[in-house]
Motif scaffolding. Structure first.
Motif, PDB file in Angstrom:
ATOM      1  N   THR A 182      58.952 -17.839 -20.755  1.00 54.95           N
ATOM      2  CA  THR A 182      59.829 -18.933 -21.178  1.00 54.95           C
ATOM      3  C   THR A 182      59.200 -19.825 -22.243  1.00 54.95           C
ATOM      4  N   ASN A 183      57.889 -19.768 -22.388  1.00 52.30           N
ATOM      5  CA  ASN A 183      57.216 -20.492 -23.469  1.00 52.30           C
ATOM      6  C   ASN A 183      56.654 -19.538 -24.507  1.00 52.30           C
TER       7      ASN A 183
ATOM      8  N   ASP B  48      59.231 -17.892 -26.941  1.00 54.92           N
ATOM      9  CA  ASP B  48      59.714 -18.861 -27.918  1.00 54.92           C
ATOM     10  C   ASP B  48      58.706 -19.055 -29.041  1.00 54.92           C
TER      11      ASP B  48
ATOM     12  N   ASN C  85      53.336 -21.813 -16.156  1.00 58.42           N
ATOM     13  CA  ASN C  85      53.609 -23.237 -16.277  1.00 58.42           C
ATOM     14  C   ASN C  85      52.344 -24.000 -16.645  1.00 58.42           C
TER      15      ASN C  85
ATOM     16  N   GLN D 172      51.472 -23.414 -20.356  1.00 59.08           N
ATOM     17  CA  GLN D 172      52.428 -23.698 -21.424  1.00 59.08           C
ATOM     18  C   GLN D 172      51.808 -24.650 -22.434  1.00 59.08           C
ATOM     19  N   ARG D 173      52.261 -24.552 -23.652  1.00 56.25           N
ATOM     20  CA  ARG D 173      51.653 -25.316 -24.729  1.00 56.25           C
ATOM     21  C   ARG D 173      52.534 -26.504 -25.112  1.00 56.25           C
TER      22      ARG D 173
ATOM     23  N   ARG E 160      54.870 -29.346 -26.751  1.00 58.43           N
ATOM     24  CA  ARG E 160      56.143 -29.285 -27.473  1.00 58.43           C
ATOM     25  C   ARG E 160      56.128 -30.162 -28.719  1.00 58.43           C
TER      26      ARG E 160
ATOM     27  N   SER F 267      53.789 -30.101 -18.843  1.00 57.82           N
ATOM     28  CA  SER F 267      54.060 -29.645 -17.480  1.00 57.82           C
ATOM     29  C   SER F 267      54.378 -30.795 -16.532  1.00 57.82           C
TER      30      SER F 267
END
Length: 330
Positions: free
Chosen positions: A32-33, A36, A112, A115-116, A118, A163
């Motif tokens: 999910t990350n 993208d 999770n 994740q990086r 945004r 997160s």
């Protein structure tokens, strides 16, 4: 999106071996990350190693009364687990506050944590970014930074970690387990994320090629009385502009133990140790809650466009702690 090789791992040693053989490979969980970022060109792996079907999808009690959460447990399954809901309610609330139901059905615990940010400059490959290209600069310092860091940042990066789950796990002293080609290892979540300093591209202390295999929650009696609150710019799913994970153990109106972690204020989930020191042993009153928040936020160094976060976080800390104190008094 560039062409890439795809392999599905059959077991943990096989997954680690596949990544160890290719420095440009990445593990794929829910995607999910990562997917993208591949679409925008931020991530350009030569190989994806799919770990979703590894036997890491269980939540089990530990011998000392904690919980071990497998790395491929989905966010939805984590939030719905009865023992998580009963013993660590702030974790359930944090997970449910993140993303949409569809994304929570896909996203994994391990992913999770990895994740990086945004930050818009990080996500735009036409812009400089020290996290993407070390030494290129941080345009957010002079540019758009209303949702950027007020704690622990540096001139090299002011992005925040997105997160929600990580904030609650930080409050409860979670430990991350991983596996490399050289064997297993562990990292307390307090040491998992690296300070920004002058190397913002180095985000975690994981060894190269390490596969997260699980997260262990120790037994935390005060976690039964915990809350997670998130402030965001719209009611539908959005990343936080500020969040708090808190737990209080109160006896006769006095705080016996306080646990507090802040989100969306730093490059990593921020454990509020200064605030905890003020709270522990003090009366459970709004004045002491405000003093605790002030003790933590005195280290804040906001930019011109995000100074509002200091006031927001102070008010949020007081509100969440007051809610827990009122519940304890019933």
């Amino acid at each position: 999106m560039r062409e890439f090789d795809y392999r599905r791992a059959d077991d943990v040693p096989g997954a680690v071996a596949l990544l160890d053989a290719d420095p440009d490979a990445r593990y794929l969980g829910g995607g999910t990350n990562l997917v993208d970022l591949m679409k925008t060109g931020v991530e350009r792996p030569a190989r994806l190693v799919d770990v979703r079907r590894l036997p890491l999808d269980r939540i089990e009690p530990t011998e000392n009364g904690g919980l071990r959460i497998g790395a491929t447990v989905t966010n939805s399954d984590l939030a719905a687990h009865p023992e998580v809901r009963r013993r660590y309610p702030a974790l359930t609330e944090a997970v449910l506050a993140g993303a949409s139901g569809q994304l929570r059905n896909m996203a994994t615990v391990g992913g999770n944590l990895l994740q990086r940010t945004r930050c818009g400059y990080f996500a735009d490959v036409t812009k400089p970014c020290n996290k993407r290209l070390p030494g290129s600069g941080c345009p957010a310092v002079e540019g758009e930074h209303h949702n950027h860091a007020v704690l622990g940042a540096s001139e090299h990066c002011v992005a925040v970690h997105p997160s929600d789950m990580g904030v609650a796990l930080t409050a409860f002293d979670a430990v991350v387990s991983y596996r490399t080609a050289h064997g297993p290892g562990e990292l307390p979540l307090a040491d998992f994320y690296l300070p920004v300093g002058d190397t913002p591209h180095r985000e975690t202390a994981l060894p190269r090629g390490a596969l997260i295999t699980g997260v262990t929650l120790p037994p935390v009696p005060s976690a039964v009385h915990s809350r997670y609150r998130k402030v965001r710019e719209r009611a539908s799913y959005a990343f936080a502009i500020g969040s708090v994970a808190a737990a209080l153990d109160i006896s006769n109106g006095v705080v016996r133990e306080a646990r507090l972690a802040l989100g969306a204020v730093a490059s990593r989930p921020w454990r509020a140790h200064a605030a905890e020191r003020v709270l522990n042993g003090a009366p459970a009153t709004a004045d002491h809650f405000a003093a605790a928040a002030d003790a933590e936020l005195t280290a804040a160094r906001p930019l011109p466009g995000n100074a509002y976060k200091v006031t927001l976080m102070r008010n949020l800390v007081v509100a969440v702690l007051s809610e827990l104190a009122e519940e304890a008094a019933r």
